[in-house]
Design a protein around this motif. Structure first.
Motif, PDB file in Angstrom:
ATOM      1  N   CYS A 141     -12.087   0.361  -2.616  1.00 28.19           N
ATOM      2  CA  CYS A 141     -12.347  -0.903  -3.309  1.00 28.19           C
ATOM      3  C   CYS A 141     -13.839  -1.194  -3.370  1.00 28.19           C
ATOM      4  CB  CYS A 141     -11.617  -2.047  -2.615  1.00 28.19           C
ATOM      5  SG  CYS A 141      -9.837  -1.969  -2.829  1.00 28.19           S
ATOM      6  N   TRP A 142     -14.555  -0.921  -2.293  1.00 27.17           N
ATOM      7  CA  TRP A 142     -16.002  -1.149  -2.250  1.00 27.17           C
ATOM      8  C   TRP A 142     -16.708  -0.295  -3.295  1.00 27.17           C
ATOM      9  CZ3 TRP A 142     -19.796   2.321  -0.046  1.00 27.17           C
ATOM     10  CH2 TRP A 142     -21.076   1.780  -0.002  1.00 27.17           C
ATOM     11  N   LEU A 165     -15.413   1.163  -6.022  1.00 26.62           N
ATOM     12  CA  LEU A 165     -15.000   0.830  -7.382  1.00 26.62           C
ATOM     13  C   LEU A 165     -15.574  -0.491  -7.879  1.00 26.62           C
ATOM     14  CD1 LEU A 165     -11.266   1.926  -7.232  1.00 26.62           C
ATOM     15  CD2 LEU A 165     -13.081   2.994  -8.596  1.00 26.62           C
ATOM     16  N   THR A 166     -15.786  -1.444  -6.988  1.00 24.94           N
ATOM     17  CA  THR A 166     -16.232  -2.767  -7.419  1.00 24.94           C
ATOM     18  C   THR A 166     -17.731  -2.984  -7.270  1.00 24.94           C
ATOM     19  OG1 THR A 166     -15.739  -3.726  -5.253  1.00 24.94           O
ATOM     20  CG2 THR A 166     -13.995  -3.827  -6.932  1.00 24.94           C
ATOM     21  N   LEU A 222      -8.774   2.450   2.070  1.00 27.10           N
ATOM     22  CA  LEU A 222      -8.531   1.553   0.940  1.00 27.10           C
ATOM     23  C   LEU A 222      -9.710   0.605   0.747  1.00 27.10           C
ATOM     24  CD1 LEU A 222      -4.776   0.710   1.520  1.00 27.10           C
ATOM     25  CD2 LEU A 222      -5.739   2.237  -0.194  1.00 27.10           C
ATOM     26  N   ALA A 223     -10.258   0.103   1.843  1.00 26.90           N
ATOM     27  CA  ALA A 223     -11.431  -0.771   1.753  1.00 26.90           C
ATOM     28  C   ALA A 223     -12.608  -0.014   1.152  1.00 26.90           C
ATOM     29  CB  ALA A 223     -11.790  -1.323   3.130  1.00 26.90           C
ATOM     30  N   LEU A 261      -7.840  -0.056  -9.215  1.00 30.47           N
ATOM     31  CA  LEU A 261      -7.556  -0.792  -7.977  1.00 30.47           C
ATOM     32  C   LEU A 261      -6.055  -0.828  -7.702  1.00 30.47           C
ATOM     33  CD1 LEU A 261     -10.111  -3.714  -8.271  1.00 30.47           C
ATOM     34  CD2 LEU A 261     -10.180  -1.814  -6.644  1.00 30.47           C
ATOM     35  N   CYS A 279       0.832  -1.197   0.000  1.00 29.59           N
ATOM     36  CA  CYS A 279       0.000   0.000   0.000  1.00 29.59           C
ATOM     37  C   CYS A 279       0.869   1.251   0.000  1.00 29.59           C
ATOM     38  CB  CYS A 279      -0.887   0.018   1.238  1.00 29.59           C
ATOM     39  SG  CYS A 279      -1.972  -1.413   1.347  1.00 29.59           S
ATOM     40  N   MET A 317      -4.423   0.765  -4.369  1.00 32.02           N
ATOM     41  CA  MET A 317      -3.732  -0.103  -3.413  1.00 32.02           C
ATOM     42  C   MET A 317      -2.221   0.085  -3.408  1.00 32.02           C
ATOM     43  SD  MET A 317      -6.218  -1.622  -1.977  1.00 32.02           S
ATOM     44  CE  MET A 317      -5.376  -2.850  -1.029  1.00 32.02           C
TER      45      MET A 317
END
Length: 65
Positions: free
Chosen positions: A26-27, A29-30, A22-23, A57, A13, A61
């Motif tokens: 990701c949440w 974006l996905t 970061l979580a 991502l 990272c 990250m």
């Protein structure tokens, strides 16, 4: 070096990154909403979305190259 909730391992990272942020990235974006917006509403192919998502991502990250 042990990982904590606020400081992920540096090898994976960007320096100073927070695990929760970061979580969240990701949440967002996905999630299915963004996929639908880009493919159904904007005309992207699933392959174009996948390529873009992989880059986003990785940037989130790992930080800039």
């Amino acid at each position: 070096m042990a990982s904590t909730a606020t400081s992920p391992p540096r090898a994976f990272c960007p320096p100073g990154a927070r695990t929760a942020h970061l979580a969240d990235a990701c949440w967002v974006l996905t999630g299915p909403h963004l996929f639908t917006q880009l493919t159904a509403d904007c005309g992207w192919s699933a392959e174009a979305y996948e390529t873009w998502l992989a880059g986003m991502l990785a940037a989130a990250m790992l930080g800039p190259p």
